[in-house]
Enzyme design. Structure first.
Site, PDB file in Angstrom:
ATOM      1  N   ASP A 279      47.748  42.423  19.188  1.00  0.00           N
ATOM      2  CA  ASP A 279      49.097  42.783  19.602  1.00  0.00           C
ATOM      3  C   ASP A 279      50.038  41.596  19.392  1.00  0.00           C
ATOM      4  OD1 ASP A 279      47.853  41.236  21.640  1.00  0.00           O
ATOM      5  OD2 ASP A 279      49.349  41.908  23.088  1.00  0.00           O
ATOM      6  N   HIS A 301      31.235  41.717  37.484  1.00  0.00           N
ATOM      7  CA  HIS A 301      32.237  41.662  38.550  1.00  0.00           C
ATOM      8  C   HIS A 301      32.832  43.048  38.802  1.00  0.00           C
ATOM      9  CE1 HIS A 301      36.036  40.444  40.549  1.00  0.00           C
ATOM     10  NE2 HIS A 301      35.377  39.361  40.904  1.00  0.00           N
ATOM     11  N   SER A 473      36.934  38.914  46.273  1.00  0.00           N
ATOM     12  CA  SER A 473      36.778  39.971  45.269  1.00  0.00           C
ATOM     13  C   SER A 473      35.964  41.141  45.795  1.00  0.00           C
ATOM     14  CB  SER A 473      36.070  39.429  44.021  1.00  0.00           C
ATOM     15  OG  SER A 473      36.948  38.763  43.181  1.00  0.00           O
TER      16      SER A 473
END
Length: 558
Positions: A279, A301, A473
């Protein structure tokens, strides 16, 4: 940033710590009760779980019927065919799998289970820079180039960018040196493992065994010093030489796997973006890029986060997510092995919102954010669409008012209120009431809303496996799952009402100044939050809501 935190290992004076996910060192086969501790009822067990099962009982006792809630997991990727997740993975109803067409016209081809904003025709990004690296690489020629007069002019003309550059430069210098030193240290220890085993001479790892070692040369003397510290660690103490070798080898591998990639993360010349994604990175308005690789190179994760939200029992595995009965997981790959990019975060938020997610989990953060305004626009977009954003507070053991962790819902730390009302920031708690705040968790009474279990959390990981990890997290998806439960049974709740319900109903604790660590001053309790939301925002409205649904269906039939 996707980070790794090993169990506490003090080797040669070094501790490997301070991060978003961790190997706990706990053998799940040894304590099945630990696998689901975060669901416990505090009133009954005095363990600060979130009271998951009683919440469902309360909501069902009120005659409420749940509707499926889609939860967007903006992360490193998700193993969507994991046996513990596959039945709770979102499927785009308007996309025909594998036909190479954009059937629903949303600009993303074959986005059946989500999208990957850090991939392209040439594969997927695994390792990427830290944001401080990108900032230093971009602005060093502008603020510290060869022309000193031009440098000063640019500094005066771009004061905000210059301030960000100076902060990034300081962190870059410090962290890059630390990363290099840590890699060298753990490499040295890893190479010394055979010598450690030799010095044990067939005896178990104990202080007495180590004290009796008589090194033959200087090298063995140095190794013996390391072994003396190892012998004090509960992780290695008492193990046979074979057990010790296996355990420390695994520990060192994880350390080296973490610090090794940092040679690229802190390399000013390294930039995988153009070659892989393809991009125009500087064009923040560009959104149609990426691919449909939901998992990516390393989805540990994200898969762990997804399981905490909506995992389902699988065979002998009893793990289940907080919203396992009501949620579907949409994988939006946003976070590499390095720092997430602001353009990708903004596009990931908009993608998830536009495709029906009502809750987004964002277990990531970084100290500088050159595209923060674009992300803030996405926050506002989500707010306007009634979508809740749940964000990890971070794992630096810092006051977030003094050390901002982007993306943040406060544009300035001096602001009394956040600029949007749909962001819920989460700190991590433990199952130890005497040390309820996890030692790594960030905190602040104004800028962190709640705490939730985030230490020793057992959940799904790639290759159809399960693992204990820890960090804010892991606490964030506990809360994202709780929010999904409330919205499933009470769909007219606004994000602000969900946040208020979770904050006002948390189980308080005054141990170690815990009341000062967040707005709630405690750990969320889903049953109490459900009661609060029902009594304050939903009671008396459910009947009219059901009538509205029925009348709408009749109109459709006509």
């Amino acid at each position: 940033m996707k980070k790794v935190l090993l169990a506490a290992v003090f080797l040669a004076g070094f501790g490997f710590s301070n991060a978003q996910e961790a190997k706990s060192g706990v053998d799940p086969k040894e304590n099945k009760d630990l696998m689901t501790w975060y669901h416990k009822d505090f009133a009954a067990t005095k363990v600060y779980g979130v009271n998951t099962d009683n919440a469902y009982k309360f909501l069902e006792s009120k005659g409420l019927k749940p509707k499926t809630v889609v939860v967007g997991v903006l992360d490193s990727g998700v193993q969507v065919d994991h046996p513990g997740l596959v039945n709770n993975v979102w499927t785009n109803p308007n996309e025909v799998p594998g036909n190479g067409k954009d059937d629903d016209g949303n600009g993303y081809i074959d986005d059946v289970h989500g999208w990957n904003f850090i991939g392209g025709k040439n594969g997927d990004i695994d390792i990427d820079n830290m944001e401080v690296t990108r900032v230093v690489a971009k602005y060093k020629p502008i603020f510290e180039g060869e022309d000193s007069a031009k440098n000063k002019a640019n500094q005066a003309k771009m004061p905000e960018d210059f301030a960000m550059y100076m902060k990034a430069k300081e962190l870059f210098t410090k962290k890059s040196v630390e990363a290099r030193q840590n890699f060298q240290t753990y490499s040295m220890i890893n190479e010394a493992i055979p010598t450690m085993v030799k010095l044990l001479n067939g005896k178990n790892v104990t202080p007495e065994t180590v004290a009796a070692i008589k090194p033959a040369d200087q090298k063995e003397a140095m190794v013996a010093q390391v072994l003396a510290q190892v012998a004090q660690s509960p992780e290695f103490k008492g193990k046979t030489p074979a057990e010790f070798e296996k355990a420390i080898s695994a520990e060192m591998k994880e350390a080296l796997d973490y610090f090794g990639p940092q040679s690229k993360q802190y390399d000013l010349a390294y930039d995988p973006r153009k070659e892989i994604v393809g991009d125009n990175y500087d064009d923040y308005s560009q959104k149609n890029y990426g691919n449909n690789h939901y998992e990516g190179p390393d989805a540990e994760h994200g898969t762990h986060v997804a399981g905490i939200i909506a995992g389902l029992p699988n065979g002998k595995e009893i793990q289940y997510g907080v919203a396992s009965r009501v949620a579907k997981i949409m994988s939006v790959r946003t976070v590499p092995n390095g720092d997430e990019r602001d353009k990708d975060v903004a596009n990931a938020i908009r993608y998830a919102v536009d495709n029906g997610a009502k809750v987004l989990n964002m277990s990531f953060g970084k100290p500088v954010s050159p595209g923060k305004n674009v992300v803030w626009d996405a926050f506002k977009y989500a707010q306007d669409k009634g979508v809740l954003l749940v964000k990890a507070a971070g794992n630096e053991n810092e006051d977030v008012a003094e050390h901002l962790a982007y993306p943040t819902n406060f544009k300035n730390v001096t602001d009394e209120k956040p600029f949007v009302n749909n962001v819920l920031v989460v700190g991590a708690s433990t199952n130890n009431n005497d040390a309820l705040r996890a030692s790594f968790s960030n905190y602040n009474k104004k800028m962190v809303n709640v705490f939730a279990p985030g230490e020793e959390i057992y959940s799904t990981v790639p290759h159809n496996e399960y693992k204990y990890l820890q960090g804010t997290s892991m606490a964030s998806p506990v809360v994202a799952g709780a929010a999904a439960v409330l919205l499933a049974y009470m769909p007219t709740l606004t994000p602000a009402q969900v946040i208020e319900s979770l904050v006002k109903s948390s189980n308080p604790s005054t141990v170690n100044q815990f009341a000062d660590y967040s707005q709630a001053g405690g750990v969320i309790d889903l049953e109490k939050a459900a009661e609060y939301a029902y009594n304050n925002f939903y009671k008396g409205k459910s009947a009219s809501s059901n009538k509205a649904v029925k009348s709408t269906k009749k109109k459709v039939k006509k």
